[in-house]
Write a protein that holds these residues in place. Sequence first.
Motif, PDB file in Angstrom:
ATOM      1  N   LEU A  23       0.809  -1.221   0.000  1.00 34.52           N
ATOM      2  CA  LEU A  23       0.000   0.000   0.000  1.00 34.52           C
ATOM      3  C   LEU A  23       0.843   1.273   0.000  1.00 34.52           C
ATOM      4  O   LEU A  23       0.303   2.380  -0.036  1.00 34.52           O
ATOM      5  CB  LEU A  23      -0.930   0.007   1.217  1.00 34.52           C
ATOM      6  N   ALA A  24       2.161   1.126   0.035  1.00 34.85           N
ATOM      7  CA  ALA A  24       3.045   2.297   0.027  1.00 34.85           C
ATOM      8  C   ALA A  24       3.192   2.878  -1.372  1.00 34.85           C
ATOM      9  O   ALA A  24       3.729   3.971  -1.540  1.00 34.85           O
ATOM     10  CB  ALA A  24       4.412   1.927   0.586  1.00 34.85           C
ATOM     11  N   LYS A  25       2.722   2.151  -2.389  1.00 28.63           N
ATOM     12  CA  LYS A  25       2.812   2.638  -3.771  1.00 28.63           C
ATOM     13  C   LYS A  25       1.574   3.454  -4.109  1.00 28.63           C
ATOM     14  O   LYS A  25       0.453   2.974  -4.048  1.00 28.63           O
ATOM     15  CB  LYS A  25       2.914   1.454  -4.729  1.00 28.63           C
ATOM     16  N   GLY A  26       1.766   4.688  -4.441  1.00 31.01           N
ATOM     17  CA  GLY A  26       0.642   5.540  -4.828  1.00 31.01           C
ATOM     18  C   GLY A  26      -0.149   6.043  -3.637  1.00 31.01           C
ATOM     19  O   GLY A  26       0.221   5.860  -2.475  1.00 31.01           O
ATOM     20  N   LYS A  27      -1.281   6.686  -3.930  1.00 34.10           N
ATOM     21  CA  LYS A  27      -2.129   7.284  -2.908  1.00 34.10           C
ATOM     22  C   LYS A  27      -2.944   6.213  -2.197  1.00 34.10           C
ATOM     23  O   LYS A  27      -3.550   5.348  -2.833  1.00 34.10           O
ATOM     24  CB  LYS A  27      -3.052   8.323  -3.543  1.00 34.10           C
ATOM     25  N   LEU A  28      -2.968   6.271  -0.877  1.00 32.07           N
ATOM     26  CA  LEU A  28      -3.715   5.298  -0.088  1.00 32.07           C
ATOM     27  C   LEU A  28      -5.194   5.665  -0.083  1.00 32.07           C
ATOM     28  O   LEU A  28      -5.574   6.774   0.298  1.00 32.07           O
ATOM     29  CB  LEU A  28      -3.182   5.264   1.356  1.00 32.07           C
ATOM     30  N   GLY A  29      -6.045   4.728  -0.509  1.00 36.14           N
ATOM     31  CA  GLY A  29      -7.482   4.959  -0.542  1.00 36.14           C
ATOM     32  C   GLY A  29      -8.176   4.371   0.673  1.00 36.14           C
ATOM     33  O   GLY A  29      -7.630   3.508   1.371  1.00 36.14           O
ATOM     34  N   LEU A  30      -9.416   4.796   0.894  1.00 37.72           N
ATOM     35  CA  LEU A  30     -10.162   4.331   2.061  1.00 37.72           C
ATOM     36  C   LEU A  30     -10.422   2.824   1.989  1.00 37.72           C
ATOM     37  O   LEU A  30     -10.272   2.116   2.995  1.00 37.72           O
ATOM     38  CB  LEU A  30     -11.486   5.092   2.177  1.00 37.72           C
ATOM     39  N   LYS A  31     -10.798   2.318   0.805  1.00 37.47           N
ATOM     40  CA  LYS A  31     -11.070   0.884   0.684  1.00 37.47           C
ATOM     41  C   LYS A  31      -9.815   0.062   0.964  1.00 37.47           C
ATOM     42  O   LYS A  31      -9.873  -0.980   1.622  1.00 37.47           O
ATOM     43  CB  LYS A  31     -11.618   0.570  -0.719  1.00 37.47           C
ATOM     44  N   GLN A  32      -8.679   0.543   0.472  1.00 32.60           N
ATOM     45  CA  GLN A  32      -7.416  -0.159   0.737  1.00 32.60           C
ATOM     46  C   GLN A  32      -7.091  -0.147   2.226  1.00 32.60           C
ATOM     47  O   GLN A  32      -6.662  -1.154   2.788  1.00 32.60           O
ATOM     48  CB  GLN A  32      -6.276   0.508  -0.039  1.00 32.60           C
ATOM     49  N   TRP A  33      -7.284   0.998   2.829  1.00 30.50           N
ATOM     50  CA  TRP A  33      -6.988   1.132   4.251  1.00 30.50           C
ATOM     51  C   TRP A  33      -7.875   0.213   5.085  1.00 30.50           C
ATOM     52  O   TRP A  33      -7.419  -0.456   6.009  1.00 30.50           O
ATOM     53  CB  TRP A  33      -7.163   2.592   4.662  1.00 30.50           C
ATOM     54  N   LEU A  34      -9.168   0.172   4.748  1.00 27.63           N
ATOM     55  CA  LEU A  34     -10.099  -0.671   5.487  1.00 27.63           C
ATOM     56  C   LEU A  34      -9.836  -2.156   5.277  1.00 27.63           C
ATOM     57  O   LEU A  34     -10.107  -2.980   6.153  1.00 27.63           O
ATOM     58  CB  LEU A  34     -11.544  -0.346   5.082  1.00 27.63           C
ATOM     59  N   ALA A  35      -9.300  -2.520   4.103  1.00 32.62           N
ATOM     60  CA  ALA A  35      -9.044  -3.931   3.808  1.00 32.62           C
ATOM     61  C   ALA A  35      -7.853  -4.482   4.591  1.00 32.62           C
ATOM     62  O   ALA A  35      -7.722  -5.711   4.741  1.00 32.62           O
ATOM     63  CB  ALA A  35      -8.810  -4.111   2.311  1.00 32.62           C
TER      64      ALA A  35
END
Length: 297
Positions: A179-191
């Motif tokens: 998840l360090a690549k690119g902008k962190l999104g809410l769905k990624q964070w929640l997953a």
Amino acid sequence: MDRVDLNLFRVFDVVLGCGSLTQAAARLHLTQPAISNALKRLREHFDDPLFVRDGRRVVPTPLAKAIAPDVRAALESLHRTMQRPQPFPAATSTRRFVIGMRDVLESVLFPSLVREVLLEAPHLQLQSTGFERRRLERELSSGAFDMAIDVPISVGDDIEQMLLFEQTPCVAMRQGHPLAKGKLGLKQWLAARHIVVSSRRAGPVNEDLALQREGLKRDVAVRCQHYHAACELAASSDLLLVLPRQFGRFLATTLPLHLATLPLAVPKLQVMLYWPRTAEQDPGHAWLRDRLRRVRR
């Protein structure tokens, strides 16, 4: 009233704040028998015990509670009348200041404060110490420490406070995390799975409260007490951690951490400075409070 020694009321006020004759004696640089004798004279004057034993502590009687605000106000008024405002002699002072603060705040703030202070006051002594939040007001009022730095908490009228600084939360993860690549999104964070830092045994933290308002929930794998331990875990696993950005920047200097913007609207973390109202006009105290403000600019 002309036969009552006003110093007796100073003893009364300090015993009330300390809840202990031993601590009051140390605070006033008197012997415990001298404290006991002062209270005896006040008891005779008011025809009331004023303080009674409760285990190792002494607690005020209803009459003592009733007269306490007037005693405190009178002492403060007398102190202001007698005090001659003078500049604090920083260059020559050997005064010792004790500041209550948490471990991460000590790591981030205390070194900068010491450097700032010692440039102007090379003989001053500074000490940081931990404390329990439930005892903050008592510790300040009794003189156990001069000021404290912590998150916003409820305090009484005898304690002054001001906002020292605010911190924006961020997300810490190990370097090389997917998840360090690119902008962190809410769905990624929640997953992902998460680490929570809290001094409480249970209950939601700011991020969870924000998620609850949106009808969302995250998977918390670890709950711990300190950011140092949490960052160690984040740096060696795929777990994510939310923490104040300045704390993250500091800990990332020694750990392989990547910091990302939190994809969730949460309030900034406020850090407050607390001190006893009786020290408001103290030149040395005011000088140190000003240096703390400078450090946080």
